[in-house]
Design an enzyme around this catalytic site. Structure first.
Site, short mmCIF file in Angstrom:
data_model
loop_
_atom_site.label_atom_id
_atom_site.label_comp_id
_atom_site.label_asym_id
_atom_site.label_seq_id
_atom_site.Cartn_x
_atom_site.Cartn_y
_atom_site.Cartn_z
N SER A 162 0.83 -1.20 0.00
CA SER A 162 0.00 0.00 0.00
C SER A 162 0.87 1.26 0.00
CB SER A 162 -0.97 -0.05 1.18
OG SER A 162 -2.03 0.86 1.03
N ASP B 137 -9.57 -4.98 -5.12
CA ASP B 137 -8.93 -3.80 -4.53
C ASP B 137 -9.16 -2.61 -5.45
OD1 ASP B 137 -7.27 -1.93 -3.33
OD2 ASP B 137 -5.41 -3.06 -3.62
N HIS C 254 -7.87 -5.45 -0.74
CA HIS C 254 -6.61 -4.77 -0.40
C HIS C 254 -5.97 -5.41 0.84
CE1 HIS C 254 -3.93 -1.35 -0.74
NE2 HIS C 254 -4.11 -1.02 0.53
#
Length: 314
Positions: A162, A258, A290
């Site tokens: 991320s 995601d 995610h």
């Protein structure tokens, strides 16, 4: 105390008008240890007090029996939207124990300063300071014995998830442009990277408007001096220096469900067209959200992804 919100980035962080900060996850920590399941040892090292930057180091069980053989070094940057998480959280501690054990590598997990107390580019600066500290061990006489004895600085990898994947990418760019001589960056693993842009791509047109606005607003919150969602730091497709990425191979991991998935694919496409001479590969995991691998690390898809990352580093 006022409950009036200045910023609400659920499920990441809330900031109140009186200045209070409510991090909605990622605040718990675990001490460094010898992991009973993998035999991986960890310890914490302060590399700078002003600004405060620390790392958690990991060495696999094999270092106790094969002490002369040096191992690849992984530098890991945790996720959390630049606002949350730490190198000491149970999520990342357990993930690094598994990854270090499976890949048989030494790892440095970076604890960089967080937004909003320390707006970007603080996290990038702390991460670069960590890489300079790693580089100081090149001749085997750096300040940290574990790196001197066990880390092969000709086989260095970066990874992150991320926001941490965003940092890993930018550290790779900086290695390429500033030519660190103290180690050789072999490859980068970007897991569900946080990239964005002004113009929607792929399936982003179908995303809820409040979600896309939140992603753009979160970036401005994290980096008040940014030019916006097409800032090259957030949108690699707008970066004229993308071709300077300082490694030979990149693995991008994306998850089908995601909202950032298309940005991972787009990154691989623009990287190929940038003049960069390396090889980029994308692994898409079906039916997953995610950072699913951190939420449910024992699921089949997480195990498969871990094996792919291990083979990439070996």
């Amino acid at each position: 105390m006022s409950d009036e919100l200045a910023h609400d980035f659920f499920p990441i962080i809330k900031v109140y008008k009186d200045g209070r900060v409510d991090r909605l996850w990622g605040t718990s920590t675990l001490p460094a240890s010898i992991d009973p399941q993998t035999g991986v040892q960890s310890k914490d090292v302060v590399i700078s007090t002003a600004p405060p930057v620390s790392v958690r180091l990991y060495i696999p069980k094999s270092t106790t029996t094969e002490s002369t053989r040096k191992l690849p070094l992984l530098v890991y940057f945790h996720g959390g939207g630049f606002c949350n998480g730490s190198a000491f959280s149970p999520t990342y501690h357990n993930y690094l124990n598994s990854l270090v054990s499976e890949a048989n590598v030494v790892a440095v997990s970076v604890d960089y300063r967080l937004v909003p107390e320390h707006p970007l580019p603080a996290a990038y600066e702390d991460s670069w300071a960590t890489l300079k500290w790693v580089e100081s061990h090149f001749a085997g006489n750096g300040p940290e014995d574990w790196l001197n004895r066990h880390a092969d600085l000709n086989r260095v990898f970066f990874s992150g998830d991320s926001a941490g994947a965003n940092i890993a990418h930018h550290m790779g760019l900086r290695v390429g442009s500033e030519k660190l001589v103290g180690f050789k960056l072999n490859g980068i693993v970007l897991v569900h990277p946080y990239f964005w842009g002004e113009e929607p791509i792929g399936g982003e047109l179908a995303l809820a408007e409040n979600h896309t606005k939140m992603l753009a607003a979160l970036w401005r919150f994290c980096y008040p001096l940014t030019s916006g969602s097409d800032d090259p730091i957030l949108n690699p497709g707008k970066d004229p220096k993308l071709g300077e990425l300082g490694c030979e191979k990149v693995l991008v991991c994306v998850a089908e469900k995601d909202s950032l998935k298309d940005r991972g694919w787009y990154y691989s496409e623009v990287l190929k067209k940038s003049g960069w001479n390396g090889v980029v590969e994308v692994l898409e995991t079906k039916e997953e959200q995610h950072v699913f691998h951190l939420i449910n690390p024992s699921c089949d898809n997480a195990v498969t992804m871990l094996k792919k990352i291990v083979s990439f580093m070996n």
